[in-house]
Design a protein around this motif. Structure first.
Motif, PDB file in Angstrom:
ATOM      1  N   PHE A 119       0.880  -1.161   0.000  1.00 25.79           N
ATOM      2  CA  PHE A 119       0.000   0.000   0.000  1.00 25.79           C
ATOM      3  C   PHE A 119       0.925   1.221   0.000  1.00 25.79           C
ATOM      4  N   VAL A 120       0.684   2.149  -0.947  1.00 25.07           N
ATOM      5  CA  VAL A 120       1.580   3.296  -1.099  1.00 25.07           C
ATOM      6  C   VAL A 120       0.775   4.592  -1.074  1.00 25.07           C
ATOM      7  N   ARG A 121       1.283   5.582  -0.339  1.00 26.87           N
ATOM      8  CA  ARG A 121       0.697   6.935  -0.384  1.00 26.87           C
ATOM      9  C   ARG A 121       1.661   7.838  -1.137  1.00 26.87           C
ATOM     10  N   VAL A 122       1.129   8.515  -2.135  1.00 32.58           N
ATOM     11  CA  VAL A 122       2.017   9.306  -2.988  1.00 32.58           C
ATOM     12  C   VAL A 122       1.376  10.667  -3.278  1.00 32.58           C
ATOM     13  N   LYS A 123       2.234  11.694  -3.467  1.00 33.50           N
ATOM     14  CA  LYS A 123       1.699  13.012  -3.837  1.00 33.50           C
ATOM     15  C   LYS A 123       1.053  12.904  -5.218  1.00 33.50           C
ATOM     16  N   LYS A 124      -0.038  13.665  -5.397  1.00 29.91           N
ATOM     17  CA  LYS A 124      -0.855  13.512  -6.612  1.00 29.91           C
ATOM     18  C   LYS A 124      -0.040  13.599  -7.896  1.00 29.91           C
ATOM     19  N   ASP A 125       0.916  14.554  -7.930  1.00 27.77           N
ATOM     20  CA  ASP A 125       1.617  14.768  -9.202  1.00 27.77           C
ATOM     21  C   ASP A 125       2.544  13.613  -9.587  1.00 27.77           C
ATOM     22  N   ALA A 126       2.874  12.734  -8.616  1.00 26.99           N
ATOM     23  CA  ALA A 126       3.756  11.600  -8.958  1.00 26.99           C
ATOM     24  C   ALA A 126       2.994  10.283  -9.074  1.00 26.99           C
ATOM     25  N   PHE A 127       1.679  10.340  -8.854  1.00 27.22           N
ATOM     26  CA  PHE A 127       0.880   9.104  -8.828  1.00 27.22           C
ATOM     27  C   PHE A 127       1.004   8.306 -10.135  1.00 27.22           C
ATOM     28  N   ALA A 128       0.847   8.988 -11.266  1.00 31.25           N
ATOM     29  CA  ALA A 128       0.835   8.279 -12.555  1.00 31.25           C
ATOM     30  C   ALA A 128       2.154   7.530 -12.764  1.00 31.25           C
ATOM     31  N   GLU A 129       3.255   8.238 -12.528  1.00 31.35           N
ATOM     32  CA  GLU A 129       4.579   7.618 -12.770  1.00 31.35           C
ATOM     33  C   GLU A 129       4.854   6.467 -11.808  1.00 31.35           C
ATOM     34  N   LEU A 130       4.591   6.699 -10.510  1.00 34.50           N
ATOM     35  CA  LEU A 130       4.920   5.668  -9.512  1.00 34.50           C
ATOM     36  C   LEU A 130       4.029   4.432  -9.657  1.00 34.50           C
ATOM     37  N   SER A 131       2.744   4.663  -9.938  1.00 33.94           N
ATOM     38  CA  SER A 131       1.854   3.509 -10.076  1.00 33.94           C
ATOM     39  C   SER A 131       2.187   2.734 -11.357  1.00 33.94           C
ATOM     40  N   GLY A 139      -3.720   7.160  -2.522  1.00 36.43           N
ATOM     41  CA  GLY A 139      -3.219   5.872  -2.059  1.00 36.43           C
ATOM     42  C   GLY A 139      -3.485   4.821  -3.126  1.00 36.43           C
ATOM     43  N   PHE A 140      -2.600   3.850  -3.208  1.00 44.23           N
ATOM     44  CA  PHE A 140      -2.879   2.733  -4.120  1.00 44.23           C
ATOM     45  C   PHE A 140      -2.197   1.463  -3.625  1.00 44.23           C
ATOM     46  N   VAL A 141      -2.740   0.341  -4.079  1.00 45.99           N
ATOM     47  CA  VAL A 141      -2.106  -0.946  -3.785  1.00 45.99           C
ATOM     48  C   VAL A 141      -1.315  -1.344  -5.015  1.00 45.99           C
ATOM     49  N   SER A 142      -0.058  -1.624  -4.802  1.00 42.06           N
ATOM     50  CA  SER A 142       0.815  -1.958  -5.941  1.00 42.06           C
ATOM     51  C   SER A 142       0.589  -3.402  -6.372  1.00 42.06           C
ATOM     52  N   ALA A 143       1.144  -3.753  -7.482  1.00 41.84           N
ATOM     53  CA  ALA A 143       1.238  -5.166  -7.866  1.00 41.84           C
ATOM     54  C   ALA A 143       2.234  -5.829  -6.908  1.00 41.84           C
ATOM     55  N   ALA A 144       2.299  -7.155  -6.932  1.00 41.89           N
ATOM     56  CA  ALA A 144       3.306  -7.841  -6.120  1.00 41.89           C
ATOM     57  C   ALA A 144       4.676  -7.547  -6.716  1.00 41.89           C
ATOM     58  N   VAL A 145       5.548  -6.933  -5.906  1.00 44.04           N
ATOM     59  CA  VAL A 145       6.884  -6.582  -6.420  1.00 44.04           C
ATOM     60  C   VAL A 145       7.948  -7.044  -5.429  1.00 44.04           C
ATOM     61  N   SER A 146       9.143  -7.248  -5.937  1.00 50.13           N
ATOM     62  CA  SER A 146      10.242  -7.673  -5.067  1.00 50.13           C
ATOM     63  C   SER A 146      10.745  -6.464  -4.278  1.00 50.13           C
TER      64      SER A 146
END
Ligand code: HSE
Length: 406
Positions: free
Chosen positions: A342-354, A373-380
Motif C-alpha cells: 500500500f503506497v501513499r504518494v503526492k498527486k503529481d507523482a501518482f501516474a509515474e509511480l503507479s 493511495g494505491f495498492v501496488s502489484a506484487a513486487v520484489s
C-alpha cells in the motif's frame, strides 16, 4: 530437593520466586521433588522483603554450590547475563530465562554448552511471555515441516496501533499513553523500532527451521512512520495495521521480516487487539495453528519460567534438547521477497509511480486532498526500494500487505 538460584530480582525474577513459594505444592508435585529458592542474586539489598535472607551479590556462590541445580536468568542486558549463563551451564546447572536478547545473540552456543554438560538451556518465556509457543514448536510439531510463522510479537506496539485504529489518534499521543500505563519504556526504541519483535521472530524461526536465523539478518522496520491517515486507508481495504514478525520457508531458504503490515479483517490476526500477542504457525500437514495470550507481564512471564524449571527438575542430569542447531539458515535475498504494497504518494507523482510498481487498486480518503493511495502489484523488495529511492520526495508512506490467507 531441587535448589533454584534466581539471578535478577526485578519484575520477572520476583515473579518466579512468588510462584515457586505460593504454588509450592503444585510445583513440587509436578517436579516429583520439592523445589525451593536457595539464592537470589542482585546488586541491590531488599530490606523488609520476605526473602531478604536469600539475597547475595556474588555469582561465584551460585556457581560453586553443588546443591544448586537450576539457575533462573532474569537479569536483562547481554554481557553479564551471558557470562553467568555460560558459567552456570559449564558447571552442569540448567538455566531458564526470559532474556530474548541473550537467546537471540548466543542461543546456539549456549545450547551446545548445555548438551556437553548434561543440563538444559530453556527459554520459553523469551517469546510471547506466558503463551506456550516454544515448547509446542520443539515437541508438538516434530512431524511437520514448518512453512510459515507470523506473529504479533510485541504487546506495546499492538496496544498503540489498536488505539490509533479504534480511536483515530496520532502516534505521539498513543505512545505517551503507553508510557504512562507502563507498557512502553521511557526510551521506547526496542519496541517501536521493531527490535524486540525481531529477536522473537529470530528465535521462533530458528526453532521452526532447526537452523540459526540471526536477528541481524532480518530486515526490521518499526511503526514510527505510521499515522492516523494510514488507518483510514487500511479501513478502506477492510483491514488494520499490525506490526508483524514473519518468516517463511521459500524452497529451503528463509524469508524473514519485521514490519508493519495491512492485515485483512478475514485474518485471525486482525482480531488481536491491545497488549495481546498471537503467533500463527503453519505446518505442511497440520495447516494453520494459532497461539494467543498475554505476551508480557510479571506473572505470565514468570509462569513460563517456572514451567521450564519443572521440566529441568524432571530431567535432572539430562539435556532437554531442542531442534535449534548452530548451522546458519540460508536467507532469501531482496529479489526473492515479494509483497504487495500500500503506497501513499503526492498527486503529481501518482501516474509515474503507479506505472513503475503496477497498480491493483486506487484508494482515496476524504481527509487527504493532496495525495493518492494505491495498492501496488506484487513486487520484489529490490524493485520496491529502487522506486522508493527514485520517488523519495513524492512517496509519503508505504505499508506491506499481508496475503489474505493469513
Ligand atoms: N516490550 C515487550 C512487549 C515485553 O511489549 O511485548 C515482552 O517482551
Amino acid at each position: 530437593m531441587i535448589s533454584v538460584a534466581v539471578m535478577g530480582y526485578g519484575t520477572v525474577g520476583s515473579g518466579v520466586v512468588e510462584i515457586i513459594e505460593k504454588n509450592k505444592k503444585e510445583v513440587g508435585e509436578k517436579s516429583k521433588d520439592e523445589v525451593g529458592v536457595k539464592y537470589i542474586l542482585d546488586l541491590r539489598e531488599f530490606p523488609g522483603d520476605p526473602y531478604e535472607d536469600k539475597v547475595i551479590h556474588d555469582f561465584d556462590i551460585i556457581a560453586n554450590d553443588p546443591e544448586v541445580d537450576i539457575v533462573v536468568e532474569a537479569m536483562g542486558g547481554i554481557d553479564i547475563a551471558y557470562k553467568y549463563t555460560k558459567g552456570a551451564l559449564l558447571k552442569g546447572k540448567s538455566v531458564c530465562t526470559s532474556n530474548k536478547a541473550v537467546v537471540a545473540e548466543h542461543g546456539p552456543e549456549l545450547l551446545q554448552i548445555a548438551r556437553e554438560n548434561n543440563c538444559s538451556y530453556l527459554f520459553e518465556a523469551s517469546v510471547g511471555g506466558g503463551i506456550p509457543i516454544l515448547r509446542p514448536l520443539n515437541t508438538s510439531f516434530t512431524g511437520e515441516h514448518i512453512e510459515e510463522i507470523t506473529g504479533i510479537l510485541n504487546g506495546t506496539t499492538n496496544y498503540m496501533l489498536t488505539k490509533m485504529d479504534e480511536e483515530g489518534r496520532e502516534y505521539d499521543d498513543v505512545l505517551k499513553e503507553a508510557q504512562d500505563k507502563g507498557y512502553a519504556e521511557r526510551n521506547p526504541e526496542a519496541d517501536v523500532c521493531g527490535h524486540d519483535a525481531c529477536r522473537k521472530i529470530a528465535i521462533l524461526t530458528s526453532l521452526g527451521s532447526g537452523k540459526t536465523v540471526y536477528y541481524k539478518d532480518i530486515r526490521t522496520e518499526g511503526i514510527t512512520q505510521i499515522d492516523k491517515k494510514d488507518f483510514e486507508y487500511a479501513k478502506k481495504l477492510n483491514g488494520s495495521i499490525k506490526l508483524l514478525g514473519l518468516s517463511r520457508d521459500v524452497d529451503g531458504k528463509i524469508l524473514a521480516i519485521v514490519a508493519p503490515f495491512i492485515v485483512s479483517d478475514k485474518s485471525p490476526l486482525y482480531a488481536v487487539r491491545g497488549v495481546f500477542n498471537a503467533i500463527m504457525v503453519k505446518g505442511n500437514m497440520v495447516g494453520n495453528t494459532m497461539f494467543y495470550g498475554q505476551g508480557a507481564g510479571k506473572l505470565a512471564t514468570a509462569s513460563a519460567i517456572v514451567a521450564d524449571i519443572v521440566d529441568c527438575a524432571l530431567n535432572k542430569g539430562k539435556t532437554i534438547d531442542c531442534t535449534w542447531k548452530s548451522e546458519k539458515a540460508q536467507m532469501v535475498d531482496d529479489r526473492e521477497k515479494v509483497f504487495e504494497y500500500f503506497v501513499r504518494v503526492k498527486k503529481d507523482a501518482f501516474a509515474e509511480l503507479s506505472e513503475c510498481l503496477g497498480i491493483r487498486e486506487k484508494i482515496t480518503i476524504d481527509t487527504a486532498d493532496d495525495e493518492i493511495g494505491f495498492v501496488s502489484a506484487a513486487v520484489s523488495e529490490d524493485k520496491f526500494f529502487e522506486a522508493k529511492d527514485k520517488y523519495s520526495n513524492s512517496m509519503i508512506n508505504y505499508i506491506r500487505i499481508l496475503d489474505t490467507e493469513n
